[in-house]
Design a protein around this motif. Structure first.
Motif, PDB file in Angstrom:
ATOM      1  N   LEU A 262       0.826  -1.210   0.000  1.00 44.41           N
ATOM      2  CA  LEU A 262       0.000   0.000   0.000  1.00 44.41           C
ATOM      3  C   LEU A 262       0.860   1.261   0.000  1.00 44.41           C
ATOM      4  O   LEU A 262       0.573   2.231  -0.707  1.00 44.41           O
ATOM      5  CB  LEU A 262      -0.922   0.009   1.221  1.00 44.41           C
ATOM      6  CG  LEU A 262      -2.105  -0.963   1.189  1.00 44.41           C
ATOM      7  CD1 LEU A 262      -2.857  -0.927   2.515  1.00 44.41           C
ATOM      8  CD2 LEU A 262      -3.048  -0.624   0.035  1.00 44.41           C
ATOM      9  N   ALA A 263       1.945   1.247   0.787  1.00 37.45           N
ATOM     10  CA  ALA A 263       2.833   2.416   0.860  1.00 37.45           C
ATOM     11  C   ALA A 263       3.528   2.644  -0.485  1.00 37.45           C
ATOM     12  O   ALA A 263       3.610   3.792  -0.965  1.00 37.45           O
ATOM     13  CB  ALA A 263       3.872   2.207   1.963  1.00 37.45           C
ATOM     14  N   PHE A 264       4.012   1.581  -1.101  1.00 35.93           N
ATOM     15  CA  PHE A 264       4.668   1.719  -2.400  1.00 35.93           C
ATOM     16  C   PHE A 264       3.671   2.197  -3.459  1.00 35.93           C
ATOM     17  O   PHE A 264       4.018   2.993  -4.339  1.00 35.93           O
ATOM     18  CB  PHE A 264       5.294   0.389  -2.819  1.00 35.93           C
ATOM     19  CG  PHE A 264       6.626   0.112  -2.185  1.00 35.93           C
ATOM     20  CD1 PHE A 264       7.681   0.995  -2.335  1.00 35.93           C
ATOM     21  CD2 PHE A 264       6.828  -1.033  -1.426  1.00 35.93           C
ATOM     22  CE1 PHE A 264       8.918   0.746  -1.750  1.00 35.93           C
ATOM     23  CE2 PHE A 264       8.051  -1.290  -0.831  1.00 35.93           C
ATOM     24  CZ  PHE A 264       9.109  -0.400  -0.990  1.00 35.93           C
ATOM     25  N   SER A 265       2.442   1.710  -3.379  1.00 37.43           N
ATOM     26  CA  SER A 265       1.409   2.157  -4.321  1.00 37.43           C
ATOM     27  C   SER A 265       1.157   3.656  -4.172  1.00 37.43           C
ATOM     28  O   SER A 265       1.038   4.384  -5.162  1.00 37.43           O
ATOM     29  CB  SER A 265       0.103   1.386  -4.086  1.00 37.43           C
ATOM     30  OG  SER A 265       0.281  -0.001  -4.303  1.00 37.43           O
ATOM     31  N   GLY A 266       1.082   4.114  -2.919  1.00 34.32           N
ATOM     32  CA  GLY A 266       0.885   5.537  -2.674  1.00 34.32           C
ATOM     33  C   GLY A 266       2.021   6.375  -3.216  1.00 34.32           C
ATOM     34  O   GLY A 266       1.799   7.462  -3.772  1.00 34.32           O
ATOM     35  N   LEU A 267       3.244   5.883  -3.084  1.00 32.72           N
ATOM     36  CA  LEU A 267       4.408   6.597  -3.615  1.00 32.72           C
ATOM     37  C   LEU A 267       4.326   6.730  -5.135  1.00 32.72           C
ATOM     38  O   LEU A 267       4.571   7.802  -5.697  1.00 32.72           O
ATOM     39  CB  LEU A 267       5.690   5.850  -3.222  1.00 32.72           C
ATOM     40  CG  LEU A 267       7.019   6.459  -3.698  1.00 32.72           C
ATOM     41  CD1 LEU A 267       7.234   7.830  -3.076  1.00 32.72           C
ATOM     42  CD2 LEU A 267       8.170   5.512  -3.352  1.00 32.72           C
ATOM     43  N   ALA A 268       3.970   5.626  -5.799  1.00 35.96           N
ATOM     44  CA  ALA A 268       3.860   5.651  -7.256  1.00 35.96           C
ATOM     45  C   ALA A 268       2.743   6.582  -7.716  1.00 35.96           C
ATOM     46  O   ALA A 268       2.897   7.336  -8.688  1.00 35.96           O
ATOM     47  CB  ALA A 268       3.616   4.241  -7.788  1.00 35.96           C
ATOM     48  N   ILE A 269       1.618   6.561  -7.016  1.00 38.12           N
ATOM     49  CA  ILE A 269       0.487   7.421  -7.373  1.00 38.12           C
ATOM     50  C   ILE A 269       0.847   8.891  -7.178  1.00 38.12           C
ATOM     51  O   ILE A 269       0.539   9.745  -8.014  1.00 38.12           O
ATOM     52  CB  ILE A 269      -0.749   7.042  -6.538  1.00 38.12           C
ATOM     53  CG1 ILE A 269      -1.257   5.664  -6.953  1.00 38.12           C
ATOM     54  CG2 ILE A 269      -1.859   8.087  -6.710  1.00 38.12           C
ATOM     55  CD1 ILE A 269      -2.330   5.114  -6.044  1.00 38.12           C
ATOM     56  N   ALA A 270       1.529   9.207  -6.073  1.00 39.97           N
ATOM     57  CA  ALA A 270       1.934  10.591  -5.809  1.00 39.97           C
ATOM     58  C   ALA A 270       2.876  11.096  -6.905  1.00 39.97           C
ATOM     59  O   ALA A 270       2.758  12.240  -7.365  1.00 39.97           O
ATOM     60  CB  ALA A 270       2.606  10.683  -4.441  1.00 39.97           C
ATOM     61  N   GLY A 271       3.809  10.251  -7.324  1.00 35.00           N
ATOM     62  CA  GLY A 271       4.722  10.644  -8.397  1.00 35.00           C
ATOM     63  C   GLY A 271       3.993  10.894  -9.697  1.00 35.00           C
ATOM     64  O   GLY A 271       4.305  11.849 -10.430  1.00 35.00           O
ATOM     65  N   THR A 272       3.008  10.060  -9.997  1.00 37.71           N
ATOM     66  CA  THR A 272       2.252  10.223 -11.239  1.00 37.71           C
ATOM     67  C   THR A 272       1.439  11.513 -11.219  1.00 37.71           C
ATOM     68  O   THR A 272       1.372  12.240 -12.220  1.00 37.71           O
ATOM     69  CB  THR A 272       1.300   9.021 -11.436  1.00 37.71           C
ATOM     70  OG1 THR A 272       2.062   7.823 -11.417  1.00 37.71           O
ATOM     71  CG2 THR A 272       0.575   9.125 -12.769  1.00 37.71           C
ATOM     72  N   ILE A 273       0.809  11.811 -10.087  1.00 37.70           N
ATOM     73  CA  ILE A 273       0.036  13.053  -9.978  1.00 37.70           C
ATOM     74  C   ILE A 273       0.947  14.265 -10.140  1.00 37.70           C
ATOM     75  O   ILE A 273       0.591  15.258 -10.797  1.00 37.70           O
ATOM     76  CB  ILE A 273      -0.696  13.103  -8.624  1.00 37.70           C
ATOM     77  CG1 ILE A 273      -1.783  12.029  -8.586  1.00 37.70           C
ATOM     78  CG2 ILE A 273      -1.313  14.483  -8.384  1.00 37.70           C
ATOM     79  CD1 ILE A 273      -2.470  11.896  -7.242  1.00 37.70           C
ATOM     80  N   THR A 274       2.149  14.198  -9.598  1.00 31.87           N
ATOM     81  CA  THR A 274       3.110  15.294  -9.752  1.00 31.87           C
ATOM     82  C   THR A 274       3.471  15.494 -11.210  1.00 31.87           C
ATOM     83  O   THR A 274       3.565  16.636 -11.695  1.00 31.87           O
ATOM     84  CB  THR A 274       4.383  14.995  -8.940  1.00 31.87           C
ATOM     85  OG1 THR A 274       4.042  14.857  -7.558  1.00 31.87           O
ATOM     86  CG2 THR A 274       5.398  16.119  -9.089  1.00 31.87           C
TER      87      THR A 274
END
Length: 301
Positions: A262-274
């Protein structure tokens, strides 16, 4: 050591080829005539563009090199190298559009790469031959295509950043579904190549074409880095989910592994939104400054 070096070099070459091919595809996708969200004829137009065809060939070559690399080294080594294609894509897109690569884009790209690699590493990888009944495959493809159609039909009313993310999300899901179907097809065809001639193959082709339409429309928004990052996340994650929940490969078993995923997924999603919010955008995309200026000059003549 030398034996392991070749798969690594092949994987990096494949990642670059995938990124280069996608960046070349974007150049023609943004210039193609039609609406901001183009219809199926959009693909027929692209099939007549030499540069887009070269890009498609590069994408196929990159995917093939990635598979070859996986045959010679563990997934935990090759998959992270394949994800480096995102950084290649960011740089290539900036070079083609004569724009600078921002530090925030590089950081966001690294976040996406790290997040995706972490998620994939935490899921188990089974070597058993997968089985997917035809009714279940039809339900899977139908759900994916149905959800993609909803995004496709409503994308006209979205701003370009949101449109890029949702189209790429739906396109990546379609291509991830294709990967799941292809895994079943190829695994069962190893002992008998006639198994390729099956309803699953037709279903995989239809889903792949639909996914390609969505991805080219995502590139058409001009937010190439965000669209490509979303594809890199969605495609393998959907494939892993299909393996976990439909093919019996399982999910992370411990609470720590689940929290980590879940934490890694959140990191990837945050990078994509940026990446989606970055100002770096192809100016020739529909609604872009250069396209608008060109249209205005044409109308004044």
């Amino acid at each position: 050591m030398a034996v392991m070096l070749w798969p690594v070099l092949i994987a990096v070459t494949g990642a670059f080829s995938l990124a280069l091919g996608s960046a070349l595809q974007e150049r023609d996708a943004v210039r193609a005539p039609g609406r901001q969200v183009a219809r199926t004829g959009f693909l027929l137009h692209l099939l007549r563009q030499p540069r887009w065809l070269i890009g498609t060939a590069a994408v196929v070559l990159g995917a093939s090199l990635h598979l070859i690399a996986l045959s010679g080294a563990p997934l935990t080594i090759i998959q992270p190298l394949g994800v480096t294609g995102l950084l290649f894509a960011i740089v290539l897109s900036a070079v083609f559009n004569r724009q600078r690569v921002g530090v925030s884009q590089i950081i966001a790209g690294v976040a996406v790469m790290g997040g995706l690699t972490g998620v994939l590493a935490l899921f188990p990888h089974s070597s058993d031959i997968p089985v997917l009944p035809t009714p279940m495959a039809l339900a899977l493809a139908g759900t994916t295509i149905g959800a993609g159609l909803v995004v496709y039909l409503t994308a006209h009313w979205m701003n370009s950043g949101v449109r890029a993310l949702l189209l790429a999300l739906a396109g990546g899901a379609a291509l991830g579904t294709t990967s799941g179907l292809a895994r079943v097809i190829t695994a069962n065809a190893i002992g008998d190549w006639t198994r390729v001639v099956d309803w699953l193959t037709l279903l995989a082709v239809v889903t792949a074409v639909f996914g390609a339409l969505l991805m080219q429309n995502a590139y058409r928004t001009g937010h190439f880095s965000a669209a490509y990052a979303t594809l890199l996340i969605t495609d393998p994650v959907v494939g892993v989910a299909i393996g976990a929940f439909l093919l019996g490969e399982g999910t992370p078993e411990t609470l720590g592994a689940q929290a980590g995923a879940l934490a890694f997924s959140g990191l990837a999603i945050a990078g994509t939104i940026t990446l989606a919010r970055a100002r770096h955008r192809n100016p020739e995309a529909p609604g872009g400054r250069r396209r608008s200026e060109t249209t205005a000059r044409f109308r004044t003549r």
